[in-house]
Write an enzyme that holds these catalytic residues in place. Structure first.
Site, PDB file in Angstrom:
ATOM      1  N   GLY A 198       6.910  -5.241   3.860  1.00 48.48           N
ATOM      2  CA  GLY A 198       6.580  -4.654   2.571  1.00 48.48           C
ATOM      3  C   GLY A 198       7.798  -4.225   1.793  1.00 48.48           C
ATOM      4  O   GLY A 198       8.169  -4.845   0.796  1.00 48.48           O
ATOM      5  N   ARG A 199       8.442  -3.149   2.234  1.00 44.35           N
ATOM      6  CA  ARG A 199       9.559  -2.570   1.485  1.00 44.35           C
ATOM      7  C   ARG A 199      10.671  -3.574   1.215  1.00 44.35           C
ATOM      8  O   ARG A 199      11.280  -3.581   0.159  1.00 44.35           O
ATOM      9  CB  ARG A 199      10.140  -1.370   2.239  1.00 44.35           C
ATOM     10  CG  ARG A 199       9.244  -0.141   2.230  1.00 44.35           C
ATOM     11  CD  ARG A 199       9.967   1.048   2.841  1.00 44.35           C
ATOM     12  NE  ARG A 199       9.122   2.227   2.851  1.00 44.35           N
ATOM     13  CZ  ARG A 199       8.377   2.597   3.888  1.00 44.35           C
ATOM     14  NH1 ARG A 199       8.378   1.858   4.988  1.00 44.35           N
ATOM     15  NH2 ARG A 199       7.632   3.681   3.830  1.00 44.35           N
ATOM     16  N   GLY A 252      10.433  -3.579   8.370  1.00 44.41           N
ATOM     17  CA  GLY A 252      11.303  -2.423   8.282  1.00 44.41           C
ATOM     18  C   GLY A 252      12.193  -2.413   7.058  1.00 44.41           C
ATOM     19  O   GLY A 252      12.248  -3.363   6.290  1.00 44.41           O
ATOM     20  N   VAL A 276       0.532   5.101  -1.898  1.00 49.32           N
ATOM     21  CA  VAL A 276      -0.190   6.288  -1.432  1.00 49.32           C
ATOM     22  C   VAL A 276       0.725   7.180  -0.605  1.00 49.32           C
ATOM     23  O   VAL A 276       0.793   8.396  -0.809  1.00 49.32           O
ATOM     24  CB  VAL A 276      -1.438   5.893  -0.619  1.00 49.32           C
ATOM     25  CG1 VAL A 276      -2.053   7.121   0.059  1.00 49.32           C
ATOM     26  CG2 VAL A 276      -2.486   5.249  -1.524  1.00 49.32           C
ATOM     27  N   SER A 277       1.448   6.609   0.316  1.00 47.65           N
ATOM     28  CA  SER A 277       2.269   7.420   1.214  1.00 47.65           C
ATOM     29  C   SER A 277       3.559   7.906   0.571  1.00 47.65           C
ATOM     30  O   SER A 277       3.977   9.049   0.787  1.00 47.65           O
ATOM     31  CB  SER A 277       2.605   6.620   2.482  1.00 47.65           C
ATOM     32  OG  SER A 277       3.253   5.400   2.153  1.00 47.65           O
ATOM     33  N   ARG A 308       4.421   6.930  17.442  1.00 46.87           N
ATOM     34  CA  ARG A 308       5.033   7.775  16.415  1.00 46.87           C
ATOM     35  C   ARG A 308       4.474   9.194  16.514  1.00 46.87           C
ATOM     36  O   ARG A 308       3.278   9.410  16.360  1.00 46.87           O
ATOM     37  CB  ARG A 308       4.744   7.185  15.029  1.00 46.87           C
ATOM     38  CG  ARG A 308       5.428   7.886  13.878  1.00 46.87           C
ATOM     39  CD  ARG A 308       5.130   7.157  12.559  1.00 46.87           C
ATOM     40  NE  ARG A 308       5.740   5.831  12.521  1.00 46.87           N
ATOM     41  CZ  ARG A 308       5.510   4.946  11.552  1.00 46.87           C
ATOM     42  NH1 ARG A 308       4.667   5.233  10.581  1.00 46.87           N
ATOM     43  NH2 ARG A 308       6.110   3.767  11.574  1.00 46.87           N
ATOM     44  N   LYS A 324      -0.395  -5.134  14.470  1.00 46.56           N
ATOM     45  CA  LYS A 324       0.932  -5.014  13.881  1.00 46.56           C
ATOM     46  C   LYS A 324       1.633  -3.821  14.525  1.00 46.56           C
ATOM     47  O   LYS A 324       1.072  -2.724  14.609  1.00 46.56           O
ATOM     48  CB  LYS A 324       0.838  -4.801  12.376  1.00 46.56           C
ATOM     49  CG  LYS A 324       2.162  -4.453  11.690  1.00 46.56           C
ATOM     50  CD  LYS A 324       1.923  -3.970  10.263  1.00 46.56           C
ATOM     51  CE  LYS A 324       3.194  -3.422   9.630  1.00 46.56           C
ATOM     52  NZ  LYS A 324       2.946  -2.770   8.318  1.00 46.56           N
ATOM     53  N   ASP A 353       0.806  -1.220   0.000  1.00 50.49           N
ATOM     54  CA  ASP A 353       0.000   0.000   0.000  1.00 50.49           C
ATOM     55  C   ASP A 353       0.842   1.274   0.000  1.00 50.49           C
ATOM     56  O   ASP A 353       0.306   2.378   0.082  1.00 50.49           O
ATOM     57  CB  ASP A 353      -0.898   0.016   1.243  1.00 50.49           C
ATOM     58  CG  ASP A 353      -0.087  -0.068   2.541  1.00 50.49           C
ATOM     59  OD1 ASP A 353       0.654  -1.053   2.699  1.00 50.49           O
ATOM     60  OD2 ASP A 353      -0.201   0.839   3.381  1.00 50.49           O
ATOM     61  N   HIS A 354       2.154   1.154  -0.141  1.00 50.69           N
ATOM     62  CA  HIS A 354       3.054   2.292   0.037  1.00 50.69           C
ATOM     63  C   HIS A 354       2.941   3.342  -1.064  1.00 50.69           C
ATOM     64  O   HIS A 354       3.474   4.439  -0.928  1.00 50.69           O
ATOM     65  CB  HIS A 354       4.500   1.805   0.099  1.00 50.69           C
ATOM     66  CG  HIS A 354       4.750   0.830   1.212  1.00 50.69           C
ATOM     67  ND1 HIS A 354       4.243  -0.453   1.212  1.00 50.69           N
ATOM     68  CD2 HIS A 354       5.475   0.951   2.357  1.00 50.69           C
ATOM     69  CE1 HIS A 354       4.632  -1.078   2.312  1.00 50.69           C
ATOM     70  NE2 HIS A 354       5.378  -0.254   3.019  1.00 50.69           N
ATOM     71  N   TYR A 409       1.417   2.229  15.920  1.00 52.66           N
ATOM     72  CA  TYR A 409       2.818   2.541  16.222  1.00 52.66           C
ATOM     73  C   TYR A 409       2.921   3.710  17.195  1.00 52.66           C
ATOM     74  O   TYR A 409       2.104   4.636  17.152  1.00 52.66           O
ATOM     75  CB  TYR A 409       3.568   2.942  14.955  1.00 52.66           C
ATOM     76  CG  TYR A 409       3.517   1.935  13.840  1.00 52.66           C
ATOM     77  CD1 TYR A 409       4.424   0.881  13.788  1.00 52.66           C
ATOM     78  CD2 TYR A 409       2.568   2.038  12.837  1.00 52.66           C
ATOM     79  CE1 TYR A 409       4.378  -0.048  12.773  1.00 52.66           C
ATOM     80  CE2 TYR A 409       2.509   1.115  11.811  1.00 52.66           C
ATOM     81  CZ  TYR A 409       3.421   0.073  11.777  1.00 52.66           C
ATOM     82  OH  TYR A 409       3.361  -0.846  10.773  1.00 52.66           O
TER      83      TYR A 409
END
Length: 269
Positions: free
Chosen positions: A230-231, A206, A32-33, A151, A180, A29-30, A149
């Site tokens: 993800g990444r 991460g 979008v961000s 944050r 998560k 989903d990254h 998180y």
């Protein structure tokens, strides 16, 4: 006497493809961000690699879900992410809802996910959103994954075990099914976070240059119920092989190491 299945219990069973109560989710989903994670014509191939590698589920936004060939998801769960912010906004930690449970149902999703940043300037609104989505999930029998998180400007150590124990219990108290979060440091104290949680804890993988396999094994050794990476999957040279290695660790407890990761392996989105 066996308890009758409900829509939520059936979907929760599908989320763990091996039936062992462990999870390997791959967030995609990254875009979008942060922007595109691959070229448009390669996205289908990326999903195919993730599924073939043995992921239990992928996480995407509703628009991207519509573009996925349904045949690719026969052996992999679909989680529709309902939260968003971008790196270009005045506050990247300010997550807002951009979808709802009904959207996910129409798309055939097995679960939805919501992102909450505890300690951010908009924490109150994000908590309200999480509560509202949890209520909708109960109405529709939809499992809810909270990506929650520590944050924001009030957080000095996002890997503090005491803080992370608070974070995962916020998720439990607001009606989440799976939580998560990031890995606690020192690493041996991640077990305290897991022990404090009435929910399965999935740890974020991460983005860094440390050994992903060692990190994954350490997370499972600490009692985590799985990973959400993800990444480090879509950014790898061979995503299918990366997922296959992680799936082997998540679903084969005999491979779990007892050596804790070094602090530079702290999880992130």
């Amino acid at each position: 006497m066996r308890t009758a299945s409900t829509g939520k219990s059936l979907r929760l069973t599908r989320l763990s493809g091996h039936g062992d109560g462990r999870y390997l989710f791959v967030p995609l989903d990254h875009s979008v961000s942060d922007g595109p994670i691959t070229t448009a014509d390669r996205f289908g191939d990326l999903v195919r690699d993730v599924v073939a590698g043995g992921a239990d589920g992928i996480v995407v936004h509703k628009g991207r879900a519509r573009a996925i060939d349904p045949e690719l998801l026969v052996d992999c769960s679909l989680l529709v992410h309902l939260s968003a912010s971008t790196a270009h906004g005045p506050d990247a930690d300010a997550k807002v809802l951009v979808g709802d449970v009904e959207d996910a149902i129409r798309l055939g999703a097995d679960a939805v996910s919501v992102h909450v940043n505890i300690g951010s300037d908009t924490e109150a609104a994000q908590l309200a959103d999480l509560g509202a989505v949890a209520a909708a999930c109960d109405r529709w029998g939809m499992p809810l994954l909270a990506m929650i998180y520590p944050r924001g400007p009030r957080v000095t150590d996002p890997t503090d075990p005491v803080l992370l124990s608070h974070v995962v219990n916020i998720a439990a108290d607001l009606g989440v099914d799976i939580v998560k979060t990031v890995f606690a440091f020192p690493a041996e104290r991640m077990a305290e976070v897991v022990d404090s949680s009435p929910l399965p804890v999935v740890v974020a993988g991460g983005a860094n240059d440390s050994s992903l396999a060692d990190f994954a094994a350490s997370a499972l050794a600490a009692g985590c119920s799985g990973l959400a990476v993800g990444r480090r999957v879509f950014g790898s040279a061979v995503p299918r092989a990366t997922v296959r290695e992680l799936a082997g660790i998540v679903h084969d407890p005999a491979r779990v190491l007892l050596t804790p990761p070094t602090p530079r392996m702290a999880g992130a989105l």
